[in-house]
Scaffold this motif. Structure first.
Motif, PDB file in Angstrom:
ATOM      1  N   ALA A   4      42.837  35.568  33.499  1.00 30.90           N
ATOM      2  CA  ALA A   4      44.080  36.171  33.018  1.00 30.90           C
ATOM      3  C   ALA A   4      44.821  36.919  34.120  1.00 30.90           C
ATOM      4  O   ALA A   4      45.950  37.363  33.901  1.00 30.90           O
ATOM      5  N   ALA A   5      44.192  37.073  35.287  1.00 30.34           N
ATOM      6  CA  ALA A   5      44.830  37.837  36.352  1.00 30.34           C
ATOM      7  C   ALA A   5      44.175  37.517  37.682  1.00 30.34           C
ATOM      8  O   ALA A   5      43.121  36.861  37.746  1.00 30.34           O
ATOM      9  N   TYR A   6      44.801  37.994  38.748  1.00 25.23           N
ATOM     10  CA  TYR A   6      44.264  37.825  40.097  1.00 25.23           C
ATOM     11  C   TYR A   6      43.224  38.897  40.389  1.00 25.23           C
ATOM     12  O   TYR A   6      42.104  38.613  40.771  1.00 25.23           O
ATOM     13  N   ARG A   7      43.606  40.160  40.188  1.00 26.42           N
ATOM     14  CA  ARG A   7      42.699  41.253  40.499  1.00 26.42           C
ATOM     15  C   ARG A   7      42.417  42.172  39.311  1.00 26.42           C
ATOM     16  O   ARG A   7      41.387  42.811  39.251  1.00 26.42           O
ATOM     17  N   LEU A   8      43.341  42.264  38.375  1.00 29.35           N
ATOM     18  CA  LEU A   8      43.230  43.277  37.337  1.00 29.35           C
ATOM     19  C   LEU A   8      42.449  42.765  36.135  1.00 29.35           C
ATOM     20  O   LEU A   8      41.475  42.050  36.276  1.00 29.35           O
TER      21      LEU A   8
ATOM     22  N   ALA B 121      40.161  39.186  35.091  1.00 27.67           N
ATOM     23  CA  ALA B 121      40.241  38.282  36.242  1.00 27.67           C
ATOM     24  C   ALA B 121      38.917  37.537  36.394  1.00 27.67           C
ATOM     25  O   ALA B 121      38.250  37.581  37.428  1.00 27.67           O
ATOM     26  N   ILE B 122      38.539  36.819  35.336  1.00 26.74           N
ATOM     27  CA  ILE B 122      37.277  36.107  35.267  1.00 26.74           C
ATOM     28  C   ILE B 122      37.533  34.709  34.716  1.00 26.74           C
ATOM     29  O   ILE B 122      38.563  34.463  34.077  1.00 26.74           O
ATOM     30  N   VAL B 123      36.621  33.795  34.961  1.00 26.04           N
ATOM     31  CA  VAL B 123      36.757  32.454  34.407  1.00 26.04           C
ATOM     32  C   VAL B 123      36.736  32.548  32.879  1.00 26.04           C
ATOM     33  O   VAL B 123      35.838  33.171  32.296  1.00 26.04           O
ATOM     34  N   GLY B 124      37.744  31.963  32.237  1.00 30.75           N
ATOM     35  CA  GLY B 124      37.859  32.068  30.790  1.00 30.75           C
ATOM     36  C   GLY B 124      38.500  33.362  30.325  1.00 30.75           C
ATOM     37  O   GLY B 124      38.602  33.619  29.120  1.00 30.75           O
ATOM     38  N   GLY B 125      38.956  34.177  31.271  1.00 29.29           N
ATOM     39  CA  GLY B 125      39.523  35.475  30.925  1.00 29.29           C
ATOM     40  C   GLY B 125      40.811  35.392  30.139  1.00 29.29           C
ATOM     41  O   GLY B 125      41.105  36.274  29.324  1.00 29.29           O
ATOM     42  N   LEU B 126      41.595  34.338  30.357  1.00 33.38           N
ATOM     43  CA  LEU B 126      42.867  34.208  29.643  1.00 33.38           C
ATOM     44  C   LEU B 126      42.642  34.015  28.146  1.00 33.38           C
ATOM     45  O   LEU B 126      43.310  34.643  27.319  1.00 33.38           O
TER      46      LEU B 126
END
Length: 308
Positions: free
Chosen positions: A131-135, A138-143
């Motif tokens: 879902a993000a680059y750093r914030l 920011a994990i696989v499947g995070g979105l």
């Protein structure tokens, strides 16, 4: 000390004396990120982002933050990569299917068609993207995790406030970050490695609204609900300082913005406090107004979400 890690970022730089060194961000076996340096390194051609490496290092304190001073770096077996990639505890494909099932049960045919079309057209990336680059997330499947978390909170909100249009709120929640797949580029690890040209020039808020407009035209839908959905996506960051060209101007848009901020903040606080011992404070968190955070130890610092 010696341990294994995965390189997330790698840049070759020169110190004030002209000596080459590597400036790194590595992911440790605890799946947390650490800044690191390899001093007097002359050739970085054999190392790249997503490589798993074995390190020997000392721990330094630079400007109040932990930094690894690497004294030896060699390649580790490729099959170790999965051990270092932070991932959602939930399978992205299963979460996507759960969200699609909600959409299929919508009574509003126009919202159903628009959301279903956008989801299915972007399915492959949505199921795995961070879902993000750093914030936050920011994990696989995070979105999918972030989206589903907001949808669950939205469902509970509608139970407390029955005057809220549930399907409009859920539509905005499901689509609010859908254009992250347009905005970000990922590496072979599945983590975000940077932003696309379109991501830098347009961004996911504007592109997400464009998806709605383009999809509605394709489906010959021209009701005001199209504009409402576009507004929810454009305004979900709340204020211009955070990228929204307009502030929320109706109830469901305001709720979406608040839930988005809440979920991101919960994730950030959990991530920060899980890195320190019970009874300790974190370093100042730049993403949270430079606040130090306290791990009181009265509950879990893991980011757990009830998606059942």
């Amino acid at each position: 000390m010696a341990s294994y890690a995965m390189i997330k970022e790698l840049n070759e730089k020169k110190d004030k004396n002209g000596n080459g060194y590597l400036d790194l961000v590595v992911i440790g076996s605890d799946k947390k990120e650490y800044p690191a340096k390899v001093w007097r390194f002359e050739n970085n051609g054999s190392f790249a982002a997503d490589d798993v490496v074995e390190l020997e290092y000392t721990v330094d304190n630079y400007k109040g933050k932990t930094q690894l001073n690497i004294t030896k770096i060699v390649h580790a077996p490729d099959d170790m990569a999965k051990d270092f990639v932070p991932s959602s505890e939930y399978d992205g494909k299963a979460v996507f299917t759960r969200l699609l099932d909600k959409v299929n049960n919508f009574k509003d045919s126009e919202l159903k068609e628009i959301v279903y079309s956008i989801l299915t057209e972007n399915r492959e990336k949505l199921e795995v993207y961070p879902a993000a680059y750093r914030l936050h997330h920011a994990i696989v499947g995070g979105l999918m995790l972030h989206t589903a978390s907001i949808v669950e909170m939205a469902e509970k909100t509608c139970q407390v406030y029955p005057n809220v249009n549930r399907e409009l709120l859920l539509s905005g929640a499901i689509l609010h970050d859908v254009a992250k797949t347009f905005e970000m580029q990922t590496s072979k690890s599945g983590l975000c490695s940077g932003y696309t040209v379109g991501g830098e020039l347009i961004g996911h808020l504007v592109k997400g609204a464009m998806y709605v407009e383009e999809t509605a035209k394709k489906l010959s839908i021209n009701s005001e609900k199209v504009t409402l959905l576009e507004h929810m996506i454009l305004s979900h960051h709340g204020v211009p300082e955070y990228g929204s060209p307009v502030r929320p101007m109706f109830l469901e848009a305001e709720i979406l913005s608040a839930l988005d901020s809440l979920d991101a903040t919960i994730f950030e606080i959990n991530s920060a406090t899980s890195a320190v011992e019970e009874g300790s404070f974190t370093d100042r968190q730049w993403a949270l107004d430079q606040r130090k955070l306290y791990n009181h130890g009265l509950g879990s610092t893991e980011h757990k979400v009830n998606l059942e």
